[in-house]
Scaffold this active site. Structure first.
Site, PDB file in Angstrom:
ATOM      1  N   LYS A 267       1.164   4.524  10.533  1.00 25.43           N
ATOM      2  CA  LYS A 267       1.140   3.430  11.515  1.00 25.43           C
ATOM      3  C   LYS A 267       0.704   4.091  12.818  1.00 25.43           C
ATOM      4  CE  LYS A 267       3.901  -0.472  13.126  1.00 25.43           C
ATOM      5  NZ  LYS A 267       2.788  -1.417  13.169  1.00 25.43           N
TER       6      LYS A 267
HETATM    7  N1  PMP Z   1      -0.056  -4.115   8.575  1.00 26.41           N
HETATM    8  C1  PMP Z   1      -0.233  -3.815   9.861  1.00 26.41           C
HETATM    9  C2  PMP Z   1      -1.591  -3.409  10.324  1.00 26.41           C
HETATM   10  C3  PMP Z   1       0.841  -3.885  10.763  1.00 26.41           C
HETATM   11  O1  PMP Z   1       0.661  -3.594  12.047  1.00 26.41           O
HETATM   12  C4  PMP Z   1       2.102  -4.301  10.287  1.00 26.41           C
HETATM   13  C5  PMP Z   1       3.244  -4.412  11.244  1.00 26.41           C
HETATM   14  N2  PMP Z   1       3.922  -3.182  11.372  1.00 26.41           N
HETATM   15  C6  PMP Z   1       2.249  -4.610   8.930  1.00 26.41           C
HETATM   16  C7  PMP Z   1       1.152  -4.499   8.096  1.00 26.41           C
HETATM   17  C8  PMP Z   1       3.570  -5.020   8.385  1.00 26.41           C
HETATM   18  O2  PMP Z   1       4.452  -3.923   8.370  1.00 26.41           O
HETATM   19  P1  PMP Z   1       6.020  -4.109   8.473  1.00 26.41           P
HETATM   20  O3  PMP Z   1       6.387  -5.166   7.493  1.00 26.41           O
HETATM   21  O4  PMP Z   1       6.559  -2.768   8.083  1.00 26.41           O
HETATM   22  O5  PMP Z   1       6.333  -4.497   9.858  1.00 26.41           O
END
Ligand code: PMP
Length: 295
Positions: free
Chosen positions: A159
């Site tokens: 991330k």
């Molecule tokens: N994809 C992207 C590009 C994101 O930014 C997020 C948000 N963090 C997600 C998927 C979903 O991830 P999560 O469920 O862990 O928040």
């Protein structure tokens, strides 16, 4: 629109071991993280004072650092404690937590072997305005021109700030055309995800389909919602999905820490009607994060 800038607010932020006044949480303009995108982050939510899947977010933050070839100078326990301290210092019960790490200023070039890692955690109020009726109308997405890169082209499971460059561009393009978000395809042309959330579809037999997370973030909410759906006796299939298959899908929803479970009514020219399956998962996710049910 009257914006309240994020650098000019009351409150406290954790920065490199200390909780300090919000406006003092600064870094130098000459920082590797700022110039070369050596920054990773987490977005988390606290519900009634408890951070949902806090530990998983902490582990993902460390994993993201490692994908970018640095490590967090503090332990997982220290990160957990710091997140709680930030919530308490700001009196936040229902809110969003942003934990992030970046390379500092010791080196300002491509090579950054000797930079120190900075760690910060901020949090702000974000009540979950749970209004199922409005939510069930669904949001609209355009199909982005930008494609999620191959795992050979970028550290796609981190991330990491740099991966959001094409997300911001895609979201801006969609917003300019009157859509609320954008659906991104991957380098092969399969459906990948939205700009900050994962995507699911429901076919006419009630089977749920979601893309394999092999070149984008395998969201914590995505994994939670898949488990939730299975616990509700729904069938979940992870597979490569072609954009034209959207013609056969009845429902669509996004999942993410910020998005929670958000039904979708339109993607480009494809229309969906948020119904029973989306509704059960919107409600079930709310029950889960509030601790009313567990998986
Ligand atoms: N994809 C992207 C590009 C994101 O930014 C997020 C948000 N963090 C997600 C998927 C979903 O991830 P999560 O469920 O862990 O928040």
């Amino acid at each position: 629109m009257a914006l309240i800038p994020f650098d000019d607010r009351d409150g406290s932020i954790y920065l490199n071991g200390e909780i300090i006044p919000w406006r003092d949480a600064k870094t130098h303009t000459l920082s590797h993280g700022l110039h070369y995108a050596s920054l990773v982050f987490e977005g988390e939510r606290a519900y009634s004072g408890t951070i949902f899947e806090s530990r998983l977010h902490t582990e993902r933050l460390r994993a993201s650092c490692k994908f970018l070839d640095f490590d967090i100078p503090i332990s997982d326990e220290e990160i957990e404690a710091a997140k709680q301290a930030v919530l308490e210092a700001n009196g936040i019960v229902d809110g969003y937590i942003r934990a992030f790490c970046w390379r500092g200023s010791e080196m300002m070039a491509i090579s950054a072997q000797h930079t120190t890692t900075h760690v910060a955690i901020a949090a702000w109020e974000w009540p979950s305005y749970f209004d199922p009726e409005t939510k069930m109308k669904g949001i609209t997405l355009d199909v982005a021109d930008w494609k999620r890169p191959s795992p050979e082209s970028a550290p796609v499971h981190a991330k990491a700030a740099g991966l959001y460059m094409i997300c911001t561009l895609s979201k801006h393009a969609a917003e300019k055309k009157g859509f609320q978000d954008a659906l991104m395809l991957d380098y092969r042309g399969y459906i990948a995800e939205a700009t900050g959330a994962n995507v699911f579809f429901v076919d006419d037999e009630g089977v749920i389909h979601t893309p394999i997370a092999d070149c984008f973030l395998n969201g914590i909410t995505r994994q939670t919602v898949s488990k939730l759906a299975k616990s509700l006796q729904m069938k979940v299939v992870e597979r490569h999905i072609k954009p034209e298959e959207m013609a056969n899908m009845k429902e669509c929803f996004l999942t993410g820490t910020a998005a929670e479970v958000t039904p979708v009514s339109r993607i480009g020219d494809y229309e969906f009607t948020p119904a029973k399956t989306s509704r059960s998962l919107v409600d079930g996710y709310e029950d889960l994060v509030r601790g009313r049910i567990s998986l």
